[in-house]
Design a protein around this motif. Structure first.
Motif, short mmCIF file in Angstrom:
data_model
loop_
_atom_site.label_atom_id
_atom_site.label_comp_id
_atom_site.label_asym_id
_atom_site.label_seq_id
_atom_site.Cartn_x
_atom_site.Cartn_y
_atom_site.Cartn_z
N PHE A 90 0.83 -1.21 0.00
CA PHE A 90 0.00 0.00 0.00
C PHE A 90 0.86 1.26 0.00
N ASN A 92 2.55 3.22 1.40
CA ASN A 92 2.97 3.88 2.64
C ASN A 92 3.78 5.15 2.43
N LEU A 94 3.96 9.25 2.90
CA LEU A 94 3.35 10.17 3.86
C LEU A 94 2.52 11.21 3.10
N PRO A 95 1.24 11.27 3.40
CA PRO A 95 0.32 12.04 2.57
C PRO A 95 0.58 13.54 2.58
N THR A 96 1.20 14.04 3.64
CA THR A 96 1.34 15.50 3.70
C THR A 96 2.62 16.00 3.02
N LEU A 97 3.48 15.06 2.67
CA LEU A 97 4.74 15.48 2.06
C LEU A 97 4.66 15.35 0.54
N GLU A 101 9.88 15.20 -1.11
CA GLU A 101 10.09 15.13 0.35
C GLU A 101 9.99 13.68 0.84
N ASP A 139 -1.52 11.97 -3.03
CA ASP A 139 -2.90 11.71 -3.45
C ASP A 139 -3.22 12.30 -4.82
#
Ligand SMILES: Nc1ncnc2c1ncn2[C@@H]1O[C@H](COP(=O)(O)OP(=O)(O)OP(=O)(O)O)[C@@H](O)[C@H]1O
Ligand SMILES: [Mg+2]
Lengths: 228, 847
Positions: A90, A92, A94-97, A101, A139
């Motif tokens: 999946f 993995n 990090l969605p905010t980076l 990054e 995303d």
């Protein structure tokens, strides 16, 4: 490169589950191995043990000459971050980076300077053909693209070992093939030792060697010279 | 209900600690509410009880303020045809060594028709036989409680210091418990009125005349006729009326308590809101399953609201418990202060809340909890079962809602500003205050977001990975953080406001002390400067003036009188010498002529706080009740004077003596030729009077220290509030982080999988905590500036009449930075450890 001696893993819950039962396995440097078996046969467990995410109940694991048992958590982390790259089913990320990054994450954790880390990440994103998506967030990417970012991240520290738990499991067959090709490229050009868990016969057969697990034991170990 | 038991109970059991912490919010608010109001009520009740018990069969009482009145008035009253019995009384609170004792001086021959002394063993001989009690001025009746406390039997001696020097009093009778003997918590002693006059230095004056009217005469009728007979300087009232004015002062404290407890509940509300918001996001999949199994939105909402009711009830009950404990401490303080102001001693022995108050507390606590749970419950009911079951990123605050909130905040703020411009209408002023606070609360999430966004580059620069992730965690989940930040903001705002008041009042009072209160020595009858039970004859002052090295002795008489039904301090001294010695320019009035005119009795000077609180202007005529009739005096000047919280009126001593016929003195202010004479003069005063009277000498430094210690109460309150803010910070941050970690389990797992060391994982959580603390500080400082404005206004106009400068308490703000960040860091320790201890494999698994 990777050595397992009589490695067992038991989960003590209400009912004791023996996920791995006295497994012996040895993988040489530069080998590309697939790990197959029915669901629940212990594939992920084995990969996690090799990757130092978990510790065996008994037995000995040696990675590139270093014995994992008895290492303190931080030392285990050090082995992991110097020798192993992970690719997850999946992704993995990090969605905010942003992509870059995410790729630079392991480098920053090693204390690389900003400049060096960024240059290296660019290089890797170019390598996985995502040079144009550097500043996008995960995303905004397709599944295949995300997995390529994840591979770039796994490669960022240039690890001698690459571990993948069903890296194509969450992708359609076309994209899966693309990712598989990318992994083969990496194997060829960098000479990494690669171990991937898969349910896909095609993926399994594209590897030089296939290890088969059942109920926590190795029931088959076949090598083929035909594979690339 | 079944749902509640099945689902919620399990969750609460699993998160016991978190729920307890959350309840702390409600507990705090309810405790403050119950504590302060119970204290107020208990003091009032004790006060009324003391008055009632001492009154006995008294129907009317004649009094003339604290200074009392000359003995001649008794004859006038006794000669009235309406009066059946009229007996003189002196009432004073003294301290014979172990706490306060209410001393009643009575004329035993007549008094027993009004009061039942109920002596043990029917030993009425003690008072019947004139040779036993009356003829011996050292006779004393004490209560059983008092006798036990001091280990006294009949015939034993009790030493007390009197204005005629130390004396031994002899216990001649012990009163049985109950009735009169239980007034003032049973700490009561009775002596002959002439002995009491001697002991207290009262001269030939009485405090009160207690009256029973003749049969066939209506009490109101007698009251009316006695008023006419005595003139405007005397009060003729039923005993119960004495308690009434007391209640108006108590109301002010009630206002302060209400504001404080409202704030505490508000803070509690946000802690609860936060927990529920967190519970909803954590239990999303559970809610999804319930929904998939057929639960309606309504059922889900009811489930959460049901939980909030239970939490509110439990929190309120705990709060009541703590509140009653708190009430004891507060009651002692409020009681002491009100006794000082009203001269009626009371002793709060039983602190008990009234049922309606407890009901109100439970209602308020539960309502707060339900209110806090409304939005989370709605969010829960809106959870989409499909999305909830496939885990993913959650972003609960919608853009639209955020916008609406911002517009609401701005609208409320505009209204608050509008109210501020009309703040002379008090209800509007308080409405504006409430609106301003609400506006800040609504705006908090947005401001929180701004601050964290601004913080992100800095944190990222500090630590590229840990910093950026910490900031992102805050930015991405406003719901997780905003409740905590809001609670922190509110409690810090209160710290700033209290600190601001403490700071400016300290400064103003210190300035005033230096300029106005400059005598070298103060000679008083009491070790506490506020007690006025004992008084000096003026001769002692004349004696002190003859001591070598003494430049000047100012005789000061301070008595409480009633002006417009509120008790005010009348300060009488030689105004001409004050003008010479204390160079404090008046706030209003002509400084050149003012003192001369006041010295000639053409008017009075009032303190600034008196003018502000009672709304008097320069030139207004005050009606002062003097024993010889109402005295009308114009206000010729207004000065800064902090000597009394209720306000003070300065009058020349000659004028006072002329109208009150009272030459007693409370304090001699002594100026020396040279400051270095101080020890010698002090020793000489002790030598001359030490053995002959009750006398205490304070230096100027002693007095300043004493007064500044009183103002330290404000600082004390600030420290308490800082402690509360720290508690709120810890509760909120622990809560937020615990959830943040469980939400980010996977993210933190990835971080470790790709090589993050434990120290680095800890680092990111610490930074998250520090960022929350920092954001709370920034918002708290801003809202504190507004809060301080309102608090100063309230204290100026409604509570204390203190005209304090707006001074931002920078020093306290600076102290708060390390304190709150430290608290944040400490709160992060536990969660950070649990984050690095968890199983990595589990964290990385999807389901
Ligand atoms: N944390 C755990 N606690 C208890 N049992 C576990 C745990 N993790 C794995 N197991 C058990 O160990 C066995 C092996 O699990 P593992 O995840 O390695 O299987 P797998 O071969 O990866 O299966 P799949 O192909 O479905 O991913 C299973 O029977 C599983 O139930
Ligand atoms: Mg698996």
């Amino acid at each position: 490169m990777i050595q397992l001696q009589q490695v067992s893993k038991r989960f003590d819950g209400k009912r004791v589950v023996t996920a791995l039962d006295a497994v012996d396995l040895s993988i040489a440097k530069g080998e590309m191995v697939s790990l197959v078996g029915a669901s629940g046969s212990g594939k992920s467990t084995m990969l996690n043990l090799i990757g130092g995410l978990d510790t065996p109940s008994s037995g000995q694991i040696t990675i590139d000459g270093e014995r994992l048992s008895g290492l303190a958590d931080d030392d285990l982390t050090r082995v992991r971050r110097d020798k192993i790259g992970f690719i997850f089913q999946f992704f993995n990320l990090l969605p905010t980076l942003t992509c870059i990054e995410n790729v630079a994450l392991p480098l920053h954790l090693r204390g690389w300077t900003r400049k060096k880390a960024e240059a290296r990440s660019r290089e890797l994103l170019d390598l996985v053909k995502l040079g144009h998506r550097m500043d996008h967030q995960p995303d905004e990417l397709s599944g295949g693209e995300r997995q390529r970012v994840a591979i770039a991240r796994a490669l960022s520290i240039n690890p001698p070992i690459l571990l993948g738990d069903e890296p194509t499991g969450n992708l359609d067959s076309g994209t899966g093939a693309e990712i598989l090709n990318l992994i083969h490229d990496v194997h060829r050009t960098m000479g990494s030792t690669i171990l991937i868990v898969t349910h896909d016969r095609g993926v399994a057969e594209s590897c030089q060697r296939t290890v088969r697990l059942k109920d926590g034991r190795i029931i088959g170990d076949e090598r083929r010279s035909s594979a690339a | 209900m079944t749902l509640l038991r099945l689902i919620s109970f399990q969750y609460v059991r699993k998160h016991k600690l978190r729920w307890l912490l959350t309840l702390a919010g409600i507990v705090l608010g309810v405790a403050v509410f119950v504590g302060m109001h119970t204290a107020n009520q208990s003091v009032l009740r004790a006060f009324h009880q003391t008055i009632d018990r001492i009154a006995g069969a008294t129907q009317l009482q004649v009094s003339a303020g604290e200074a009392g009145f000359p003995e001649e008035a008794l004859e006038i009253v006794q000669n009235s045809p309406d009066v059946r019995i009229a007996v003189p009384v002196i009432e004073a609170s003294v301290n014979p060594g172990r706490g306060n004792l209410l001393l009643l001086g009575v004329d035993m021959t007549g008094d027993r028709s009004l009061r039942d002394y109920d002596l043990e063993n029917n030993n009425d001989d003690a008072i019947d036989d004139p040779l036993v009690f009356l003829a011996q001025p050292d006779s004393l009746l004490v209560t059983r409680i008092f006798a036990n406390a001091y280990g006294l039997k009949i015939g034993d001696k009790l030493p007390m210091s009197t204005m005629a020097g130390p004396r031994d009093f002899v216990v001649r009778g012990i009163m049985q418990s109950g009735g009169l003997a239980s007034a003032f918590g049973g700490n009561l002693a009775v002596m002959d009125i002439y002995a009491a006059q001697k002991m207290l230095g009262r001269g030939r004056r009485f405090d009160r005349i207690d009256i029973a009217v003749r049969e066939g005469v209506r009490v109101e009728q007698a009251q009316e006729r006695l008023r006419k007979l005595l003139g405007g300087g005397y009060l003729v009232e039923s005993p119960g009326a004495r308690g009434q004015q007391f209640e108006s002062t108590a109301q002010i404290y009630s206002l302060v308590s209400s504001i404080t407890s409202m704030f505490a509940l508000f803070v509690g509300m946000f802690l609860i809101y936060n927990t529920f918001e967190i519970a909803v996001s954590q239990r999303r999949s559970e809610i999804g399953i319930l929904r998939a199994l057929g639960a309606t939105r309504r059922q889900i909402r009811t489930l959460f609201l049901g939980e909030s009711v239970v939490a509110g009830l439990v929190g309120s009950l705990l709060g009541i418990g703590f509140g009653l404990l708190l009430a004891r401490g507060i009651a002692a303080y409020v009681g002491a202060m009100l006794s000082e102001v009203y001269g009626v001693a009371q002793n709060v022995e039983d602190v008990a809340a009234e049922p309606w108050l407890l009901a109100a507390a439970i209602t308020v606590g539960t309502l707060t909890s339900v209110l806090a749970a409304l939005i989370p419950a709605r969010d829960a009911s809106r959870v989409d079962p499909v999305k909830a079951l496939q885990k993913g990123k959650l972003q609960l605050i919608g853009q639209g809602e955020n916008m609406r909130r911002r517009i609401g905040a701005i609208a409320l703020f505009a209204l608050a500003v509008g109210c501020m411009s009309m703040s002379h209408i008090r209800p509007l002023f308080y409405l504006g205050y409430l609106l301003a606070v609400m506006s800040a609360v609504l705006f908090a999430p947005t401001a929180c977001n701004w601050v964290t966004r601004t913080l992100r580059p800095f944190l990222k620069w500090l630590r590229p990975v840990e910093g950026a992730l910490a900031a992102d965690s805050l930015i991405e989940s406003p719901r997780r953080t905003s409740g905590t930040v809001t609670a922190l903001m509110l409690s810090l705002a209160l710290v700033i406001a209290l600190g601001g008041i403490a700071r400016s009042s300290y400064k103003s009072i210190q300035d005033w002390l230096v300029i106005a209160l400059n005598p070298d020595l103060f000679v008083t009858t009491n070790e506490t400067l506020t007690s006025r039970s004992f008084v000096f004859p003026p001769e002692i002052g004349e004696g002190i003036a003859t001591i070598a090295g003494v430049d000047l002795v100012q005789m000061v008489r301070t008595v409480r009188i009633n002006v417009r039904n509120t008790p005010v301090m009348l300060v009488c001294t030689d105004i001409a010498s004050v003008a010479r010695k204390a160079h404090l320019p008046p706030r209003e009035g002509n400084p050149d002529t003012l003192y001369n005119e006041v010295a000639q009795g053409k008017g009075v000077i009032v303190s600034d706080n008196f003018a502000l609180l009672r709304k008097f202007k320069l030139g207004d005529v005050l009606e002062l009740p003097a024993p010889d009739g109402t005295l009308r005096m114009p206000i010729l000047g207004i000065v800064t004077d902090y000597s009394d919280q209720q306000g003070s009126i300065l009058m020349d001593r000659k004028v006072y003596i002329e109208h009150w016929k009272d030459t007693a003195v409370n304090v001699f202010r002594v100026y020396l030729d040279k400051p270095s004479f101080e020890p010698a003069v002090r020793a000489r005063i002790q030598e001359m009077y030490g053995g002959r009277t009750r006398l205490f000498v304070f230096t100027n430094q002693d007095l300043r220290a004493y007064i500044l210690k009183l103002t330290d109460q404000w600082f004390g309150l600030t420290y308490v509030q800082i402690a509360v803010a720290v508690l709120v910070a810890i509760l909120g941050i622990v809560n937020t982080l615990t959830v943040s970690i469980s939400d980010r389990k996977r993210e933190l797992g990835v971080l470790q999988a790709v090589g993050g060391l434990r120290s680095q994982i800890r680092g990111t959580i610490w930074m998250e905590a520090l960022a929350i603390g920092f954001t709370g500080l920034v918002l708290g400082f801003v809202v504190g500036a507004i809060q301080l404005y309102y608090t100063l206004e309230i204290s100026r106009t409604d509570v204390a009449g203190l005209r304090l400068d707006y001074q931002y308490p920078v020093n306290i703000a600076l102290v708060l930075v390390p304190v709150i960040l430290g608290a944040a860091w400490i709160s992060a320790l536990g969660p950070a450890e649990s984050a690095v201890r968890g199983s990595l494999v589990e964290a990385l698994e999807y389901e």
